[in-house]
Design a protein around this motif. Sequence first.
Motif, PDB file in Angstrom:
ATOM      1  N   ILE A 149       0.824  -1.218   0.000  1.00  0.00           N
ATOM      2  CA  ILE A 149       0.000   0.000   0.000  1.00  0.00           C
ATOM      3  C   ILE A 149       0.854   1.263   0.000  1.00  0.00           C
ATOM      4  N   ARG A 150       2.134   1.146   0.243  1.00  0.00           N
ATOM      5  CA  ARG A 150       3.013   2.316   0.265  1.00  0.00           C
ATOM      6  C   ARG A 150       3.443   2.744  -1.129  1.00  0.00           C
ATOM      7  N   VAL A 151       3.240   1.874  -2.121  1.00  0.00           N
ATOM      8  CA  VAL A 151       3.670   2.151  -3.493  1.00  0.00           C
ATOM      9  C   VAL A 151       2.438   2.481  -4.320  1.00  0.00           C
ATOM     10  N   ARG A 152       2.530   3.561  -5.099  1.00  0.00           N
ATOM     11  CA  ARG A 152       1.400   3.948  -5.934  1.00  0.00           C
ATOM     12  C   ARG A 152       1.191   2.931  -7.045  1.00  0.00           C
ATOM     13  N   PRO A 153      -0.003   2.850  -7.601  1.00  0.00           N
ATOM     14  CA  PRO A 153      -0.266   1.869  -8.668  1.00  0.00           C
ATOM     15  C   PRO A 153       0.551   2.173  -9.914  1.00  0.00           C
ATOM     16  N   PRO A 154       0.981   1.157 -10.628  1.00  0.00           N
ATOM     17  CA  PRO A 154       1.652   1.404 -11.917  1.00  0.00           C
ATOM     18  C   PRO A 154       0.617   1.848 -12.938  1.00  0.00           C
ATOM     19  N   ALA A 155       0.903   2.952 -13.602  1.00  0.00           N
ATOM     20  CA  ALA A 155      -0.046   3.505 -14.567  1.00  0.00           C
ATOM     21  C   ALA A 155       0.598   3.511 -15.944  1.00  0.00           C
ATOM     22  N   THR A 156      -0.165   3.076 -16.931  1.00  0.00           N
ATOM     23  CA  THR A 156       0.290   3.082 -18.321  1.00  0.00           C
ATOM     24  C   THR A 156      -0.790   3.698 -19.182  1.00  0.00           C
ATOM     25  N   ASP A 157      -0.363   4.398 -20.230  1.00  0.00           N
ATOM     26  CA  ASP A 157      -1.314   5.013 -21.142  1.00  0.00           C
ATOM     27  C   ASP A 157      -1.694   4.021 -22.236  1.00  0.00           C
ATOM     28  N   GLU A 158      -2.397   4.519 -23.248  1.00  0.00           N
ATOM     29  CA  GLU A 158      -2.853   3.650 -24.331  1.00  0.00           C
ATOM     30  C   GLU A 158      -1.697   3.058 -25.132  1.00  0.00           C
ATOM     31  N   LYS A 159      -0.565   3.765 -25.180  1.00  0.00           N
ATOM     32  CA  LYS A 159       0.589   3.276 -25.918  1.00  0.00           C
ATOM     33  C   LYS A 159       1.497   2.379 -25.084  1.00  0.00           C
ATOM     34  N   GLY A 160       1.130   2.189 -23.820  1.00  0.00           N
ATOM     35  CA  GLY A 160       1.941   1.338 -22.960  1.00  0.00           C
ATOM     36  C   GLY A 160       3.024   2.064 -22.210  1.00  0.00           C
ATOM     37  N   ASN A 161       3.105   3.367 -22.339  1.00  0.00           N
ATOM     38  CA  ASN A 161       4.117   4.133 -21.622  1.00  0.00           C
ATOM     39  C   ASN A 161       3.656   4.383 -20.183  1.00  0.00           C
ATOM     40  N   THR A 162       4.611   4.315 -19.282  1.00  0.00           N
ATOM     41  CA  THR A 162       4.298   4.568 -17.881  1.00  0.00           C
ATOM     42  C   THR A 162       4.104   6.060 -17.656  1.00  0.00           C
ATOM     43  N   GLY A 163       3.239   6.398 -16.707  1.00  0.00           N
ATOM     44  CA  GLY A 163       2.954   7.791 -16.424  1.00  0.00           C
ATOM     45  C   GLY A 163       2.307   7.938 -15.061  1.00  0.00           C
ATOM     46  N   PRO A 164       1.794   9.112 -14.777  1.00  0.00           N
ATOM     47  CA  PRO A 164       1.183   9.348 -13.458  1.00  0.00           C
ATOM     48  C   PRO A 164      -0.191   8.683 -13.351  1.00  0.00           C
ATOM     49  N   VAL A 165      -0.642   8.534 -12.132  1.00  0.00           N
ATOM     50  CA  VAL A 165      -1.963   7.978 -11.856  1.00  0.00           C
ATOM     51  C   VAL A 165      -2.998   9.091 -12.044  1.00  0.00           C
ATOM     52  N   ASP A 166      -4.016   8.834 -12.842  1.00  0.00           N
ATOM     53  CA  ASP A 166      -5.102   9.801 -13.047  1.00  0.00           C
ATOM     54  C   ASP A 166      -6.189   9.546 -12.015  1.00  0.00           C
ATOM     55  N   VAL A 167      -6.521  10.613 -11.278  1.00  0.00           N
ATOM     56  CA  VAL A 167      -7.546  10.531 -10.240  1.00  0.00           C
ATOM     57  C   VAL A 167      -8.698  11.447 -10.638  1.00  0.00           C
ATOM     58  N   ASP A 168      -9.845  10.850 -10.911  1.00  0.00           N
ATOM     59  CA  ASP A 168     -11.044  11.620 -11.244  1.00  0.00           C
ATOM     60  C   ASP A 168     -11.770  11.980  -9.953  1.00  0.00           C
ATOM     61  N   VAL A 169     -12.135  13.262  -9.839  1.00  0.00           N
ATOM     62  CA  VAL A 169     -12.730  13.785  -8.608  1.00  0.00           C
ATOM     63  C   VAL A 169     -14.162  14.208  -8.871  1.00  0.00           C
ATOM     64  N   ASN A 170     -15.022  13.862  -7.950  1.00  0.00           N
ATOM     65  CA  ASN A 170     -16.427  14.258  -7.983  1.00  0.00           C
ATOM     66  C   ASN A 170     -16.834  14.642  -6.569  1.00  0.00           C
ATOM     67  N   ILE A 171     -17.583  15.744  -6.429  1.00  0.00           N
ATOM     68  CA  ILE A 171     -17.981  16.237  -5.107  1.00  0.00           C
ATOM     69  C   ILE A 171     -19.493  16.427  -5.074  1.00  0.00           C
ATOM     70  N   PHE A 172     -20.093  15.926  -4.006  1.00  0.00           N
ATOM     71  CA  PHE A 172     -21.520  16.121  -3.771  1.00  0.00           C
ATOM     72  C   PHE A 172     -21.666  17.071  -2.583  1.00  0.00           C
ATOM     73  N   ILE A 173     -22.193  18.272  -2.845  1.00  0.00           N
ATOM     74  CA  ILE A 173     -22.335  19.293  -1.807  1.00  0.00           C
ATOM     75  C   ILE A 173     -23.601  19.004  -1.005  1.00  0.00           C
ATOM     76  N   ARG A 174     -23.431  18.722   0.269  1.00  0.00           N
ATOM     77  CA  ARG A 174     -24.577  18.448   1.131  1.00  0.00           C
ATOM     78  C   ARG A 174     -25.103  19.703   1.815  1.00  0.00           C
ATOM     79  N   SER A 175     -24.224  20.571   2.240  1.00  0.00           N
ATOM     80  CA  SER A 175     -24.651  21.820   2.879  1.00  0.00           C
ATOM     81  C   SER A 175     -23.528  22.839   2.797  1.00  0.00           C
TER      82      SER A 175
END
Length: 424
Positions: free
Chosen positions: A40-66
């Motif tokens: 858990i200390r190591v970030r996931p290995p991320a590869t793009d469509e061409k197979g090149n390694t790169g950063p992890v993409d994190v999609d963010v969504n927020i639900f405003i309650r108040s």
Amino acid sequence: MAYLLLCLLISFIGGSSSQKQPKVNADFILQRMMNESYDIRVRPPATDEKGNTGPVDVDVNIFIRSLSNIDFVSMNYDLQITFREKWKDPRLSYDYIQGDVPAFIVMTDKDAIWRPDTFFQNEKRAHRHEIDKPNVLIRIEKDGSILFSERLTLTLSCPMHLAMFPLDVQHCHLDMASYAYSTEDLIYKWAKIAPIQFKVGVHDSLPSFTLDQHETSVCTSKTNTGEYSCLRVTFRLARQFSYYVVQVYIPSTLLVIVSWVSFWLDRAAVPARVTLGVTTLLTMTTQAAAINNKLPPVSYIKAIDVWIGACLIFIFAAVLEYAYVTYVANQCDQRAKMMSHSCSGEKSSSPLSPMEDSGPKREEDNLLSHSHSITNIDCFLCSMFHDIDEGKMIDTKSRIVFPLAFIVFNILYWVGYCMNAQTF
């Protein structure tokens, strides 16, 4: 023939039973994923469509309650949200497992897998909700896509510019970024569909503001340690003006109008006019102090300061007007008394007799008659303007000048500030 049909029936049942795959338990899948090779200390290995390694993409969504407690003294606000992040960790995929595997697996232990180290840059205070269980959701899909959702309450800093107060519009931000991972390892992105969602009634739940719109943006920053991905959502908060109309503008306008009542009072009513002027001035000063006590001390002039200052000037000018009326009236009374004494003394002097109007005194008598004619003109003017009260004339003019000046000020004030308020 019957034997042949029986054989066909047995083969059909056996074939159908052999096609049915056994159902795989979620615990078995978790044990397969959480093996010794997963760290858990190591970030996931991320590869793009061409197979090149790169950063992890994190999609963010927020639900405003108040959204509440917008404090323009401390310059912060409270926000309760459901914060959602979605990323892909190939190490947790289980689509290779044979059998009837579930579409996703739900976990509640957030410390069992790697998660982005997200923090809120303008946070003052925050807490997680843990009643009666921690409000956390972790959903792992077959391909390793992970959805992390958590309910948070945040007290966020919101620097406010109050030059237009109470006609102001404030823009409060919510900034989130990675604390340790640079853009080489992790990049935040807004969800493509509805990145910001609102609970029903949030827009109308604010007592003093109206949440009319919001916008999402990127606030990636560079520091000495690297470049860090950052996302920002901006809330546009327009202050509701009706409260200040009822509590500030209408009472102060009435105080200014009450100060004009002294123009209709007699000049001799000294206690009434002085009491009226001083009372309205002190009331206006008290109201100004009460308003400023609710606002932070700033180095610039606010719109409410302009209004309060103008009202104080109008009320103070009404007090000075009475002082000026009293001074002018006293001067007129003294001048009238002097002219009346001069006229009465001239009338009491006896004219020369015809027998004395001869000899060497004739030239002197001509000079005396010329001075007598000038004095008679002064007496005529004195008698004409004796009944004119200059103090009353000033009061009469003030009844027109003061309201007109206040109306002109109102036009300039409202037109100027309302036009500037629309540009924010």
